[in-house]
Design a protein around this motif. Structure first.
Motif, PDB file in Angstrom:
ATOM      1  N   PHE A 270       0.852  -1.194   0.000  1.00 49.21           N
ATOM      2  CA  PHE A 270       0.000   0.000   0.000  1.00 49.21           C
ATOM      3  C   PHE A 270       0.886   1.241   0.000  1.00 49.21           C
ATOM      4  CE2 PHE A 270      -2.871  -3.134   1.970  1.00 49.21           C
ATOM      5  CZ  PHE A 270      -3.997  -2.958   1.164  1.00 49.21           C
ATOM      6  N   PRO A 271       0.585   2.231  -0.851  1.00 43.83           N
ATOM      7  CA  PRO A 271       1.384   3.469  -0.852  1.00 43.83           C
ATOM      8  C   PRO A 271       1.127   4.282   0.429  1.00 43.83           C
ATOM      9  CG  PRO A 271      -0.487   3.676  -2.344  1.00 43.83           C
ATOM     10  CD  PRO A 271      -0.465   2.242  -1.886  1.00 43.83           C
ATOM     11  N   LYS A 272       1.979   5.278   0.646  1.00 45.67           N
ATOM     12  CA  LYS A 272       1.882   6.098   1.857  1.00 45.67           C
ATOM     13  C   LYS A 272       0.545   6.841   1.955  1.00 45.67           C
ATOM     14  CE  LYS A 272       6.852   6.867   2.367  1.00 45.67           C
ATOM     15  NZ  LYS A 272       7.936   7.876   2.406  1.00 45.67           N
ATOM     16  N   LYS A 273       0.001   7.236   0.810  1.00 47.28           N
ATOM     17  CA  LYS A 273      -1.241   8.019   0.857  1.00 47.28           C
ATOM     18  C   LYS A 273      -2.399   7.195   1.444  1.00 47.28           C
ATOM     19  CE  LYS A 273      -2.815   6.982  -3.854  1.00 47.28           C
ATOM     20  NZ  LYS A 273      -3.215   7.568  -5.149  1.00 47.28           N
ATOM     21  N   ALA A 278      -6.138   6.496   6.081  1.00 45.56           N
ATOM     22  CA  ALA A 278      -6.629   5.720   7.217  1.00 45.56           C
ATOM     23  C   ALA A 278      -6.512   6.514   8.518  1.00 45.56           C
ATOM     24  CB  ALA A 278      -5.867   4.405   7.315  1.00 45.56           C
ATOM     25  N   ILE A 279      -5.363   7.176   8.701  1.00 43.55           N
ATOM     26  CA  ILE A 279      -5.167   7.994   9.913  1.00 43.55           C
ATOM     27  C   ILE A 279      -6.169   9.152   9.955  1.00 43.55           C
ATOM     28  CG2 ILE A 279      -3.533   9.496  11.103  1.00 43.55           C
ATOM     29  CD1 ILE A 279      -1.293   7.701  10.026  1.00 43.55           C
ATOM     30  N   GLU A 331      -7.478  -3.141  -4.567  1.00 39.92           N
ATOM     31  CA  GLU A 331      -7.221  -2.306  -5.753  1.00 39.92           C
ATOM     32  C   GLU A 331      -6.273  -1.153  -5.465  1.00 39.92           C
ATOM     33  OE1 GLU A 331     -10.052  -3.330  -4.719  1.00 39.92           O
ATOM     34  OE2 GLU A 331     -10.859  -4.602  -6.333  1.00 39.92           O
ATOM     35  N   ASN A 332      -6.137  -0.758  -4.178  1.00 37.93           N
ATOM     36  CA  ASN A 332      -5.256   0.356  -3.820  1.00 37.93           C
ATOM     37  C   ASN A 332      -3.804  -0.060  -3.672  1.00 37.93           C
ATOM     38  OD1 ASN A 332      -7.342   2.188  -3.836  1.00 37.93           O
ATOM     39  ND2 ASN A 332      -7.782   1.969  -1.645  1.00 37.93           N
ATOM     40  N   GLN A 333      -3.505  -1.377  -3.789  1.00 44.32           N
ATOM     41  CA  GLN A 333      -2.120  -1.825  -3.687  1.00 44.32           C
ATOM     42  C   GLN A 333      -1.353  -1.485  -4.954  1.00 44.32           C
ATOM     43  OE1 GLN A 333      -2.485  -6.024  -2.801  1.00 44.32           O
ATOM     44  NE2 GLN A 333      -2.114  -5.666  -0.638  1.00 44.32           N
ATOM     45  N   CYS A 334      -0.060  -1.242  -4.803  1.00 41.27           N
ATOM     46  CA  CYS A 334       0.824  -0.941  -5.926  1.00 41.27           C
ATOM     47  C   CYS A 334       1.964  -1.959  -5.943  1.00 41.27           C
ATOM     48  CB  CYS A 334       1.405   0.478  -5.828  1.00 41.27           C
ATOM     49  SG  CYS A 334       0.138   1.761  -5.924  1.00 41.27           S
TER      50      CYS A 334
END
Length: 509
Positions: A270-273, A278-279, A331-334
């Motif tokens: 998962f990217p940093k964004k 989530a935070i 789908e948000n994984q890179c």
């Protein structure tokens, strides 16, 4: 110019499409290819679109060799299947008066069925290239994809590689590589069967003899056996410690290169964004919950209502869980490429022994073929028992202040062997060809050194003479200080000094 293939799929068939060249083949060749199902060639159909000819090759239910090589290393069975079909092509094409120099031998144009039982090649009219050079190019590509756990595959592809780069190479000489490999395989099978039976009989006899000896000798021999075992363990411990210190010193001083493996692998992350989202969702939920608590809507007449607090907590958890499921969905994984660089683990255990049936005194997990370099000394000690002072052995008597030391002058003159200059370790050449390297699943004897290549050198025996061949190792092989050329056999004699990188041995025969 490299050919670019297009792929077309209709209701029934799949096609690989190549555009024709201006210097295409004769109309006779095109008619022969289009009207005949030639064994070993992809079915060809010629179509003209906008005054340009296109070649349609039927590849239904077939996969290109390049795709097979990407998924798994090539085995001996696959190598033999590919070259057998190549060797038959010239004779088949001669019946149709077609030139074999127009065959495309790149892996992406060689197709195999799912069972890898048939191999079909692409004939491209107008292409002119030397068929032997095309075979040499294909061999170069297969050399890097061979399964190094398959000993037959390694030996076969190296032999084909060496012969195909010779200017005098012919199809007949390449055929002999696989014929010779088949003969060697049959001989090894018969030898293993014979050795298996002989070793079983020998072990049974030894077990019976040991049982009788234990009954006759009693406790005195048991004490002597324990004493010998302790001496042996003490010597092995000292030798192991000295060998480890020597290796550490040589690694610091030696200018030889260590053979490394560099790999790339794809990792889904998962990217940093995503973590920032989530935070943020968690903080917003906490802020809203605090705002509700401060507003006092959960109280009645200034008195807190527990059921209202419970409902608010459940709503908060459900809302946050829903947000996290949406944010952390797949789908948000890179995909990220991770570089890996490591040294080969040649300490991994490799069991290449023959399984034997359970008999009295032998468990099923014992092996018949003992490859340990100390095997002969151990068997000699077992048979000698309390009579260790006989048969060429010398012993120092035990004093009050010193432990007994046993010096054994053991030699097996029946086979050739290598003796380490430093530790005295012996490597017995029990079969030929005999490969030395650090690849557990490919070498007959493993040398634990980072300077030694996976397949470093090969010993052979022919017409009463012993030969050594360097297998294109990183740090080379030397005989009496002279480097051995890669893939070239050099004759060796008794007491020759042989070096694998910085590890020195004396050859005896």
């Amino acid at each position: 110019m490299e050919l670019q293939a297009d792929f077309i799929k209709d209701i029934k068939n799949n096609y690989m499409v190549l555009q024709s060249k201006e210097e295409e083949g004769s109309s006779f060749t095109l008619k022969m290819l289009a009207k005949n199902n030639i064994q070993g060639l992809l079915k060809l159909e010629v179509k003209t679109i906008d005054n340009q000819k296109y070649y349609y090759y039927d590849i239904t239910s077939k996969r290109p060799l390049s795709e097979i090589l990407e998924r798994s290393p090539v085995t001996y069975k696959q190598i033999k299947k590919i070259y057998d079909h190549i060797f038959r092509l010239p004779d088949i094409l001669k019946e149709y008066l077609i030139d074999e120099n127009s065959i495309l031998l790149e892996p992406q144009f060689i197709y195999m069925d799912n069972s890898v039982n048939t191999v079909e090649f692409c004939y491209y009219p107008g292409k002119t290239a030397d068929f032997r050079e095309e075979i040499s190019g294909l061999t170069d590509k297969l050399l890097n994809k061979v399964d190094y756990k398959d000993e037959k595959a390694v030996l076969a592809i190296y032999a084909v590689y060496q012969i195909s780069h010779d200017d005098s190479c012919t199809l007949e000489t390449l055929k002999k590589v696989f014929e010779k490999q088949q003969e060697i395989s049959l001989e090894k099978t018969e030898e293993k069967k014979k050795e298996h039976l002989e070793n079983m009989d020998s072990r049974i006899r030894k077990i019976d003899a040991q049982n009788i000896e234990i009954e006759n000798t009693g406790k005195e021999e048991e004490k002597e056996t324990r004493k010998i075992k302790k001496i042996k363990e003490s010597k092995e411990s000292k030798a192991s410690k000295a060998s480890k210190e020597w290796k550490e010193q040589k690694e610091q001083e030696s200018p030889h290169m260590e053979e490394r493996i560099e790999n790339q692998r794809e990792v889904m992350r998962f990217p940093k964004k995503v973590y920032v989202q989530a935070i943020a969702a968690l903080l917003i939920g906490i802020f809203l919950m605090i705002a509700v608590l401060i507003s006092g809507v959960l109280n009645e007449g200034g008195v807190p209502k527990m059921n209202r607090y419970l409902i608010m907590a459940i709503v908060f958890l459900l809302a946050e869980s829903g947000c996290f499921l949406i944010i952390f969905r797949k789908e948000n994984q890179c995909a990220e490429i991770v570089e890996e660089e490591d040294y080969l683990d040649w300490n991994e255990e490799y069991d290449d022994s023959l399984a034997v049936p359970e008999i009295e005194g032998i468990t099923s997990n014992e092996t018949i073929d003992e490859e340990d370099s100390n095997y002969y000394q151990e068997e000699f000690l077992k048979e000698a028992g309390s009579n260790i002072n006989k048969g060429g052995m010398q012993a120092f008597s035990e004093s009050e202040d010193e432990k007994t030391e046993l010096l054994i002058d053991f030699q097996d003159s029946s086979i050739a062997y290598l003796e380490s200059e430093f530790s005295g370790e012996r490597i017995y050449l029990k079969k030929f060809p005999f490969i030395i390297g650090k690849l557990k699943n490919g070498a007959d004897h493993v040398l634990e050194s980072a300077k030694v290549s996976r397949l470093h050198a090969k010993f052979d025996y022919d017409n009463g003479s012993y030969y050594i061949e360097d297998m294109d190792s990183t740090n080379g092989t030397c005989v009496n200080g002279s480097a051995v050329n890669a893939h070239s056999r050099s004759i060796i004699s008794d007491t020759d000094r042989i070096s694998f990188a910085d590890i020195n041995f004396i050859f005896h025969c």
